[in-house]
Design an enzyme around this catalytic site. Structure first.
Site, PDB file in Angstrom:
ATOM      1  CE  LYS A  43      -2.327  -2.321   3.456  1.00  0.00           C
ATOM      2  NZ  LYS A  43      -2.711  -2.551   4.769  1.00  0.00           N
ATOM      3  CD  GLU A  99       7.711  -0.751  -3.615  1.00  0.00           C
ATOM      4  OE1 GLU A  99       7.070   0.019  -2.870  1.00  0.00           O
ATOM      5  OE2 GLU A  99       7.796  -1.977  -3.419  1.00  0.00           O
ATOM      6  CG  ASP A 100       6.572   2.863   0.105  1.00  0.00           C
ATOM      7  OD1 ASP A 100       7.057   1.875  -0.494  1.00  0.00           O
ATOM      8  OD2 ASP A 100       6.025   2.755   1.216  1.00  0.00           O
ATOM      9  CG  ASP A 103      14.740  -1.492   3.856  1.00  0.00           C
ATOM     10  OD1 ASP A 103      15.943  -1.371   4.051  1.00  0.00           O
ATOM     11  OD2 ASP A 103      13.913  -1.606   4.779  1.00  0.00           O
ATOM     12  CE  LYS A 131      15.388   3.080   5.657  1.00  0.00           C
ATOM     13  NZ  LYS A 131      14.775   2.257   6.731  1.00  0.00           N
ATOM     14  CG  PHE A 152      11.061   2.560  10.893  1.00  0.00           C
ATOM     15  CD1 PHE A 152      10.963   1.421  10.114  1.00  0.00           C
ATOM     16  CD2 PHE A 152       9.898   3.169  11.349  1.00  0.00           C
ATOM     17  CE1 PHE A 152       9.720   0.874   9.798  1.00  0.00           C
ATOM     18  CE2 PHE A 152       8.648   2.635  11.041  1.00  0.00           C
ATOM     19  CZ  PHE A 152       8.568   1.493  10.264  1.00  0.00           C
ATOM     20  CB  VAL A 153      11.248   7.442   7.312  1.00  0.00           C
ATOM     21  CG1 VAL A 153      12.622   7.996   7.659  1.00  0.00           C
ATOM     22  CG2 VAL A 153      11.323   6.598   6.039  1.00  0.00           C
ATOM     23  CG  ASP A 159       2.895   0.890   7.572  1.00  0.00           C
ATOM     24  OD1 ASP A 159       3.772   0.644   6.713  1.00  0.00           O
ATOM     25  OD2 ASP A 159       2.438   0.016   8.331  1.00  0.00           O
ATOM     26  NE  ARG A 165      -0.312   1.943   5.084  1.00  0.00           N
ATOM     27  CZ  ARG A 165       0.698   1.139   4.764  1.00  0.00           C
ATOM     28  NH1 ARG A 165       1.684   1.581   4.022  1.00  0.00           N
ATOM     29  NH2 ARG A 165       0.737  -0.106   5.187  1.00  0.00           N
TER      30      ARG A 165
HETATM   31  C1  PRP Z   1       7.724  -1.886   1.902  1.00  0.00           C
HETATM   32  C2  PRP Z   1       7.890  -1.042   0.641  1.00  0.00           C
HETATM   33  C3  PRP Z   1       8.437  -2.020  -0.351  1.00  0.00           C
HETATM   34  C4  PRP Z   1       9.255  -2.955   0.497  1.00  0.00           C
HETATM   35  C5  PRP Z   1      10.669  -2.553   0.408  1.00  0.00           C
HETATM   36  O1  PRP Z   1       6.480  -2.512   1.838  1.00  0.00           O
HETATM   37  O2  PRP Z   1       6.679  -0.488   0.216  1.00  0.00           O
HETATM   38  O3  PRP Z   1       7.423  -2.725  -1.026  1.00  0.00           O
HETATM   39  O4  PRP Z   1       8.798  -2.829   1.851  1.00  0.00           O
HETATM   40  O5  PRP Z   1      11.474  -3.393   1.175  1.00  0.00           O
HETATM   41  P1  PRP Z   1      12.650  -4.276   0.551  1.00  0.00           P
HETATM   42  O6  PRP Z   1      13.451  -3.404  -0.378  1.00  0.00           O
HETATM   43  O7  PRP Z   1      13.450  -4.666   1.773  1.00  0.00           O
HETATM   44  O8  PRP Z   1      12.062  -5.467  -0.134  1.00  0.00           O
HETATM   45  P2  PRP Z   1       5.782  -3.190   3.103  1.00  0.00           P
HETATM   46  O9  PRP Z   1       6.049  -4.659   3.081  1.00  0.00           O
HETATM   47  O10 PRP Z   1       6.164  -2.447   4.358  1.00  0.00           O
HETATM   48  O11 PRP Z   1       4.227  -2.994   2.767  1.00  0.00           O
HETATM   49  P3  PRP Z   1       3.350  -1.652   2.634  1.00  0.00           P
HETATM   50  O12 PRP Z   1       3.790  -0.959   1.374  1.00  0.00           O
HETATM   51  O13 PRP Z   1       1.941  -2.147   2.522  1.00  0.00           O
HETATM   52  O14 PRP Z   1       3.588  -0.804   3.865  1.00  0.00           O
END
Ligand code: PRP
Length: 180
Positions: A43, A99-100, A103, A131, A152-153, A159, A165
């Site tokens: 999301k 993507e947001d 990581d 990141k 952690f942001v 979220d 969010r």
């Molecule tokens: C977050 C973000 C990416 C993923 C990145 O999603 O939106 O999809 O983690 O992490 P990575 O590079 O380590 O794979 P999350 O699983 O937190 O779901 P959300 O978007 O619903 O908050």
């Protein structure tokens, strides 16, 4: 500032101007195509995607995917399960994954490899936040809003326990928020 914020990392004005810049860049890069299918990863990407697509001056269609990462707790497996797949057939289409945050890179590496097997004309990645300190696998990010450190942001789509969010800036939470 939000009462539970310890420090604002990216201000609302800076997000807005960067999103506009990214929109201009993407519109320019795709101006000679028949348009773009923008794929938001639920999301977290929803807020950024909604603002970004309104800056695009090329024809755009939207689609979404939802994934769950089995490896999230240990952050090591890289196994990703598709909870919601695309509605579009992407063969021959220009795709932009939005993507947001990137990581470890595991989610995007999996998504990119999966979508590439479906024969898109092209596939690029746009993330609001990168990141790099946490990267485990190499994944090419084509458009990036901001590079951030290993903190952690939350906010602007991101979220903590599904909260924050809807906040307009991106910030770091006070430590006591995690304790409660
Ligand atoms: C977050 C973000 C990416 C993923 C990145 O999603 O939106 O999809 O983690 O992490 P990575 O590079 O380590 O794979 P999350 O699983 O937190 O779901 P959300 O978007 O619903 O908050």
């Amino acid at each position: 500032m939000h009462p539970e914020a310890k420090k604002i990392l990216v201000r609302e004005e800076d997000i807005n101007s960067r999103v506009k810049e990214l929109g201009d860049l993407i519109s320019r890069d795709y101006r000679d195509t028949d348009g773009l299918l923008v794929v938001g990863i639920l999301k977290g990407a929803v807020i950024f995607m909604a603002d970004l697509v309104r800056q695009l001056t090329i024809p755009v269609k939207l689609d979404f995917m939802a994934v769950s990462s089995y490896g999230k707790a240990s952050e090591s497996s890289g196994v990703v399960r598709i909870l919601k797949d695309l509605e579009h057939n992407i063969q021959g289409k220009h795709l932009l994954i939005v993507e947001d945050i990137v990581d470890t890179g595991l989610t995007l590496k999996y998504l990119k490899e999966n979508l590439e097997t479906r024969g898109p004309a092209s596939l690029k990645i746009c993330t609001l936040l990168d990141k790099p300190a946490r990267r485990k696998v190499n994944v090419e990010v084509n458009y990036n809003g901001f590079i951030i450190g290993d903190e952690f942001v939350v906010g602007y789509g991101l979220d903590y326990n599904e909260r924050y969010r809807n906040e307009k800036s991106i910030f770091i939470l006070k430590p006591e928020v995690y304790a409660s």
